[in-house]
Write a protein that holds these residues in place. Structure first.
Motif, PDB file in Angstrom:
ATOM      1  N   GLY A   1      39.474  47.662  44.945  1.00  0.00           N
ATOM      2  CA  GLY A   1      38.506  46.663  44.514  1.00  0.00           C
ATOM      3  C   GLY A   1      37.733  47.004  43.264  1.00  0.00           C
ATOM      4  O   GLY A   1      37.570  46.166  42.366  1.00  0.00           O
ATOM      5  N   GLU A   2      37.259  48.237  43.139  1.00  0.00           N
ATOM      6  CA  GLU A   2      36.441  48.595  41.976  1.00  0.00           C
ATOM      7  C   GLU A   2      37.239  48.591  40.671  1.00  0.00           C
ATOM      8  O   GLU A   2      36.663  48.513  39.578  1.00  0.00           O
ATOM      9  N   TYR A   3      38.566  48.694  40.772  1.00  0.00           N
ATOM     10  CA  TYR A   3      39.412  48.763  39.581  1.00  0.00           C
ATOM     11  C   TYR A   3      40.079  47.441  39.230  1.00  0.00           C
ATOM     12  O   TYR A   3      40.647  47.301  38.139  1.00  0.00           O
ATOM     13  N   LEU A   4      40.060  46.459  40.138  1.00  0.00           N
ATOM     14  CA  LEU A   4      40.898  45.275  39.980  1.00  0.00           C
ATOM     15  C   LEU A   4      40.398  44.333  38.880  1.00  0.00           C
ATOM     16  O   LEU A   4      39.234  43.937  38.861  1.00  0.00           O
ATOM     17  N   ILE A   5      41.315  43.978  37.989  1.00  0.00           N
ATOM     18  CA  ILE A   5      41.097  42.951  36.978  1.00  0.00           C
ATOM     19  C   ILE A   5      41.480  41.617  37.612  1.00  0.00           C
ATOM     20  O   ILE A   5      42.633  41.412  37.991  1.00  0.00           O
ATOM     21  N   HIS A   6      40.544  40.710  37.757  1.00  0.00           N
ATOM     22  CA  HIS A   6      40.805  39.467  38.467  1.00  0.00           C
ATOM     23  C   HIS A   6      41.773  38.562  37.690  1.00  0.00           C
ATOM     24  O   HIS A   6      41.845  38.597  36.469  1.00  0.00           O
ATOM     25  N   GLN A   7      42.490  37.766  38.467  1.00  0.00           N
ATOM     26  CA  GLN A   7      43.476  36.834  37.902  1.00  0.00           C
ATOM     27  C   GLN A   7      42.794  35.851  36.960  1.00  0.00           C
ATOM     28  O   GLN A   7      41.918  35.092  37.366  1.00  0.00           O
ATOM     29  N   ASP A   8      43.214  35.879  35.693  1.00  0.00           N
ATOM     30  CA  ASP A   8      42.565  35.063  34.672  1.00  0.00           C
ATOM     31  C   ASP A   8      43.473  35.008  33.447  1.00  0.00           C
ATOM     32  O   ASP A   8      43.820  36.032  32.867  1.00  0.00           O
ATOM     33  N   ASP A   9      43.853  33.812  33.019  1.00  0.00           N
ATOM     34  CA  ASP A   9      44.740  33.655  31.865  1.00  0.00           C
ATOM     35  C   ASP A   9      44.146  34.238  30.585  1.00  0.00           C
ATOM     36  O   ASP A   9      44.876  34.567  29.650  1.00  0.00           O
ATOM     37  N   GLN A  10      42.828  34.346  30.519  1.00  0.00           N
ATOM     38  CA  GLN A  10      42.193  34.867  29.312  1.00  0.00           C
ATOM     39  C   GLN A  10      42.447  36.360  29.118  1.00  0.00           C
ATOM     40  O   GLN A  10      42.257  36.884  28.012  1.00  0.00           O
ATOM     41  N   VAL A  11      42.884  37.039  30.165  1.00  0.00           N
ATOM     42  CA  VAL A  11      43.127  38.489  30.092  1.00  0.00           C
ATOM     43  C   VAL A  11      44.136  38.826  29.004  1.00  0.00           C
ATOM     44  O   VAL A  11      44.005  39.842  28.309  1.00  0.00           O
ATOM     45  N   PHE A  12      45.147  37.988  28.817  1.00  0.00           N
ATOM     46  CA  PHE A  12      46.231  38.306  27.896  1.00  0.00           C
ATOM     47  C   PHE A  12      45.754  38.453  26.454  1.00  0.00           C
ATOM     48  O   PHE A  12      46.339  39.203  25.678  1.00  0.00           O
TER      49      PHE A  12
ATOM     50  N   ARG B   1      40.651  48.288  35.660  1.00  0.00           N
ATOM     51  CA  ARG B   1      41.806  49.024  35.125  1.00  0.00           C
ATOM     52  C   ARG B   1      43.160  48.591  35.703  1.00  0.00           C
ATOM     53  O   ARG B   1      44.197  49.057  35.219  1.00  0.00           O
ATOM     54  N   VAL B   2      43.179  47.755  36.745  1.00  0.00           N
ATOM     55  CA  VAL B   2      44.437  47.458  37.439  1.00  0.00           C
ATOM     56  C   VAL B   2      44.662  45.955  37.541  1.00  0.00           C
ATOM     57  O   VAL B   2      43.817  45.217  38.060  1.00  0.00           O
ATOM     58  N   ILE B   3      45.813  45.510  37.023  1.00  0.00           N
ATOM     59  CA  ILE B   3      46.301  44.156  37.271  1.00  0.00           C
ATOM     60  C   ILE B   3      47.267  44.267  38.437  1.00  0.00           C
ATOM     61  O   ILE B   3      48.387  44.786  38.289  1.00  0.00           O
TER      62      ILE B   3
ATOM     63  N   GLN C   1      50.036  32.828  48.373  1.00  0.00           N
ATOM     64  CA  GLN C   1      49.899  33.518  47.102  1.00  0.00           C
ATOM     65  C   GLN C   1      48.417  33.670  46.741  1.00  0.00           C
ATOM     66  O   GLN C   1      47.595  32.828  47.105  1.00  0.00           O
ATOM     67  N   PRO C   2      48.052  34.742  46.030  1.00  0.00           N
ATOM     68  CA  PRO C   2      46.676  34.852  45.528  1.00  0.00           C
ATOM     69  C   PRO C   2      46.323  33.648  44.662  1.00  0.00           C
ATOM     70  O   PRO C   2      47.145  33.147  43.903  1.00  0.00           O
ATOM     71  N   LYS C   3      45.087  33.208  44.771  1.00  0.00           N
ATOM     72  CA  LYS C   3      44.633  32.027  44.043  1.00  0.00           C
ATOM     73  C   LYS C   3      43.985  32.416  42.716  1.00  0.00           C
ATOM     74  O   LYS C   3      43.573  33.556  42.520  1.00  0.00           O
ATOM     75  N   ALA C   4      43.885  31.457  41.815  1.00  0.00           N
ATOM     76  CA  ALA C   4      43.255  31.683  40.513  1.00  0.00           C
ATOM     77  C   ALA C   4      41.854  32.243  40.704  1.00  0.00           C
ATOM     78  O   ALA C   4      41.096  31.772  41.556  1.00  0.00           O
ATOM     79  N   GLY C   5      41.540  33.268  39.931  1.00  0.00           N
ATOM     80  CA  GLY C   5      40.224  33.874  40.005  1.00  0.00           C
ATOM     81  C   GLY C   5      40.078  34.947  41.053  1.00  0.00           C
ATOM     82  O   GLY C   5      39.043  35.622  41.111  1.00  0.00           O
ATOM     83  N   SER C   6      41.101  35.146  41.880  1.00  0.00           N
ATOM     84  CA  SER C   6      41.006  36.148  42.935  1.00  0.00           C
ATOM     85  C   SER C   6      41.263  37.542  42.370  1.00  0.00           C
ATOM     86  O   SER C   6      41.765  37.696  41.249  1.00  0.00           O
ATOM     87  N   PRO C   7      40.950  38.599  43.125  1.00  0.00           N
ATOM     88  CA  PRO C   7      41.176  39.960  42.634  1.00  0.00           C
ATOM     89  C   PRO C   7      42.648  40.300  42.425  1.00  0.00           C
ATOM     90  O   PRO C   7      42.965  41.215  41.668  1.00  0.00           O
ATOM     91  N   LEU C   8      43.552  39.593  43.107  1.00  0.00           N
ATOM     92  CA  LEU C   8      44.982  39.838  42.984  1.00  0.00           C
ATOM     93  C   LEU C   8      45.628  38.709  42.185  1.00  0.00           C
ATOM     94  O   LEU C   8      45.132  37.591  42.133  1.00  0.00           O
TER      95      LEU C   8
END
Length: 318
Positions: free
Chosen positions: A165-176, A187-189, A199-206
């Motif tokens: 949890g502390e490392y997770l980059i949340h699902q977000d198209d802006q990340v790219f 640090r982790v996608i 499936q994980p939903k938009a904005g979720s940690p996965l």
């Protein structure tokens, strides 16, 4: 019996011809590309060495490992050679420079490759967290999927969120479009690919499965795989125009109708041509599509090739 022998002779001939095709390609066109002479001072911290303020996520050529957690799969000297795709532990793959991990699990959270089993996925997570604890600016793509023929581990999404949890980059198209620095300290996608669970939903940690795509073909013919990789890569949008990761795997796989069934001698048919592949992607005008590049039995030269091309992109040489 005679027909079977004839078929095997023809198969061995096809493999020999295709191996020679790649040898000739490497000799005739070479393996040089922008950044091919680059060697990082510290592979463990190579993203940091490229300056995280300047490196966008969509500029990176991510060195990855195929079937990452198979270093201890099966029984040594008995079943292991038929399923082992990596000799290094997860931690040592990351330390060598790998930044994309391909993990397959079954119902009880054990890592598997087909019917063969390895350690608990806890070993993978612990290796990842050990590496993250020793570095500051390295981003990892962790793909975890339920192996074909198995059910999803119960509540596995919650397990991943609790562990990372502390490392997770949340699902977000802006990340790219963001730089490494803009994502830190995350640090982790983590891309979770269940077979039946939601499936994980938009904005979720996965991240959901659609964020990591490839065009896998199951073959032990090296030139066939090499050209298929180039063909499908050329069908993708440039990295700057897409909101998903696309993977090319510099691997071939043993086939049941061929007497050579151990992974290492089969994948050795294509493994030496990773740099040639990058050079060909440049010469064919599709290098702007290259993103995740994975291999069996990852080594330092493979890592350096990916980092070198990343460096060239960042410096505007591609």
């Amino acid at each position: 019996m005679g027909a079977q022998v004839s078929k095997q002779v023809q198969r061995r001939k096809s493999i020999s011809v295709q191996k020679k095709t790649l040898v000739d390609l490497k000799q005739n066109v070479g393996s040089e590309f922008p950044g091919s002479d680059y060697h990082p001072a510290d592979r463990k911290n190579w993203m940091s060495g490229l300056n995280p303020d300047n490196v966008r996520i969509n500029q990176i050529v991510w060195p990855g490992t195929h079937d990452s957690a198979t270093n201890a799969i099966g029984i040594p000297f008995v079943t292991r050679p038929f399923a082992q795709c990596q000799s290094l532990s997860i931690y040592h793959q990351l330390k060598t420079g790998a930044r994309v991990l391909d993990i397959r699990v079954q119902e009880d959270r054990r890592v598997c490759h087909g019917i063969l089993l390895s350690y608990s996925v806890d070993v993978v997570i612990n290796g990842v967290k050990k590496f993250l604890g020793e570095t500051q600016s390295e981003i990892i793509i962790l793909e975890i999927r339920t192996e074909f023929g198995h059910d999803d581990p119960p509540d596995f999404d919650k397990y991943l969120e609790d562990q990372l949890g502390e490392y997770l980059i949340h699902q977000d198209d802006q990340v790219f479009n963001k730089t490494i620095s803009e994502l830190l300290p995350k640090r982790v996608i983590c891309i979770w690919k269940p077979r039946k669970s939601p499936q994980p939903k938009a904005g979720s940690p996965l991240w959901s499965s659609g964020y990591l795509k490839d065009n896998w073909i199951d073959t032990d013919l090296p030139s066939t795989k090499f050209e298929s990789n180039l063909k499908h890569l050329g069908e993708q949008q440039p990295v700057t125009a897409r909101k998903y990761f696309y993977r090319v795997e510099n691997t071939v796989t043993p086939q049941a109708d061929n007497p050579v069934l151990c992974v290492k001698p089969v994948t050795n048919r294509i493994q030496p041509y990773a740099r040639t592949f990058i050079a060909q992607s440049v010469s064919r005008g599709i290098a702007d599509r290259l993103q995740i590049f994975s291999t069996d039995f990852i080594d330092e030269d493979f890592v350096d090739a990916c980092i070198g091309f990343t460096s060239a992109r960042v410096e505007g040489k591609v």
